[in-house]
Write an enzyme that holds these catalytic residues in place. Structure first.
Site, PDB file in Angstrom:
ATOM      1  N   CYS A  86       2.156  82.102  77.537  1.00  0.00           N
ATOM      2  CA  CYS A  86       1.423  81.211  76.645  1.00  0.00           C
ATOM      3  C   CYS A  86      -0.073  81.225  76.994  1.00  0.00           C
ATOM      4  O   CYS A  86      -0.761  82.193  76.736  1.00  0.00           O
ATOM      5  CB  CYS A  86       2.022  79.811  76.690  1.00  0.00           C
ATOM      6  SG  CYS A  86       1.514  78.739  75.334  1.00  0.00           S
ATOM      7  N   HIS A 195       8.153  80.636  76.433  1.00  0.00           N
ATOM      8  CA  HIS A 195       8.189  80.185  77.822  1.00  0.00           C
ATOM      9  C   HIS A 195       9.523  80.495  78.494  1.00  0.00           C
ATOM     10  O   HIS A 195      10.427  79.634  78.510  1.00  0.00           O
ATOM     11  CB  HIS A 195       7.947  78.674  77.875  1.00  0.00           C
ATOM     12  CG  HIS A 195       6.549  78.251  77.593  1.00  0.00           C
ATOM     13  ND1 HIS A 195       5.666  77.886  78.579  1.00  0.00           N
ATOM     14  CD2 HIS A 195       5.874  78.141  76.424  1.00  0.00           C
ATOM     15  CE1 HIS A 195       4.501  77.556  78.031  1.00  0.00           C
ATOM     16  NE2 HIS A 195       4.605  77.703  76.725  1.00  0.00           N
ATOM     17  N   GLU A 197      10.281  80.417  81.560  1.00  0.00           N
ATOM     18  CA  GLU A 197      10.544  79.532  82.702  1.00  0.00           C
ATOM     19  C   GLU A 197      11.293  78.264  82.285  1.00  0.00           C
ATOM     20  O   GLU A 197      11.849  77.559  83.130  1.00  0.00           O
ATOM     21  CB  GLU A 197       9.232  79.165  83.421  1.00  0.00           C
ATOM     22  CG  GLU A 197       8.374  78.110  82.755  1.00  0.00           C
ATOM     23  CD  GLU A 197       7.533  78.615  81.598  1.00  0.00           C
ATOM     24  OE1 GLU A 197       6.624  77.871  81.170  1.00  0.00           O
ATOM     25  OE2 GLU A 197       7.761  79.741  81.115  1.00  0.00           O
TER      26      GLU A 197
END
Length: 225
Positions: A86, A195, A197
């Site tokens: 991002c 994302h 994660e």
């Protein structure tokens, strides 16, 4: 054990999420401060999401000049794996480690959703555990995720298999060619807007598809030992 550093800039929001994902996936997570001139002996670096320096001037434009980025750029050019997520993707573009730029989303609204992606390339250190054509679901949240590049750059990215992820089931931000993530020619630097994660635990994510980003780089690093 592999050591993966996560940079914290003023305004980073997802640095702790990235550190936790690194640990959950079996590596040592190493916090890196934006003002440091050392990478602390890490084997790979993640530039996390957020709003570095408040996104003033342009997203990632000020973070690109942080002292730690001098070290990241040098290490990336020597082959170190670097992942920009991002805002981290925006920093990579501002640093010229990746081509193109991100502008405001086409519909001028912040997007937050579970996004379907197609893996276009497994020929990177961050995607080698995927297969080209895999369809995955990764959290997406951004206001300036509209990837843009000139026609010559887009032609080169497509021709060199440097488009790594593409949006499917709709383009959420207007990105050229439905591009969600790209890599450099060498395949060690990857940037994407979604994302991964946030997709490593069943409790908090729509899938575990993010785990393969981390297993990919760990497999790559292990193969070099």
């Amino acid at each position: 054990m592999a050591r993966i550093g996560v940079v914290t800039f003023p305004g980073s929001l997802d640095d702790h999420d990235a550190l936790r994902a690194v640990e959950l996936c079996g590596a040592e997570a190493v916090p890196l401060w934006h003002a440091s001139d050392s990478l602390s002996g890490v084997d790979a670096v993640i530039l996390p999401g957020g709003f570095s320096y408040g996104d003033y001037l342009r997203c990632g434009a000020i973070a690109r000049f942080s002292p730690v980025m001098t070290e990241v750029i040098d290490a990336a050019n020597k082959g170190m794996p670097v992942l920009g997520i991002c805002n981290g993707f925006q920093v990579l573009c501002e640093s010229h480690l990746l081509p193109g730029a991100m502008i405001r989303n086409e519909q001028r609204h912040f997007v937050c959703k579970d996004q379907r992606l197609r893996v276009e390339s497994s020929d990177t250190v961050w995607t080698c555990d995927f297969a080209a054509g895999d369809e995955i679901t990764i959290v997406l949240k951004n206001g300036e995720g509209n990837y843009q590049a000139d026609e010559e750059t887009l032609k080169r990215l497509e021709g060199n298999n440097q488009v790594v992820f593409r949006y499917i089931d709709g383009n959420p931000n207007g990105s050229n060619h439905d591009i969600a993530g790209i890599t450099n020619h060498r395949g060690n630097v990857v940037g994407l807007m979604p994302h991964p994660e946030h997709n490593v635990e069943e409790l908090t994510g729509p899938s575990l598809d993010g785990r393969k980003f981390f297993s990919s780089v760990l497999g790559f690093l292990g193969s070099r030992v």
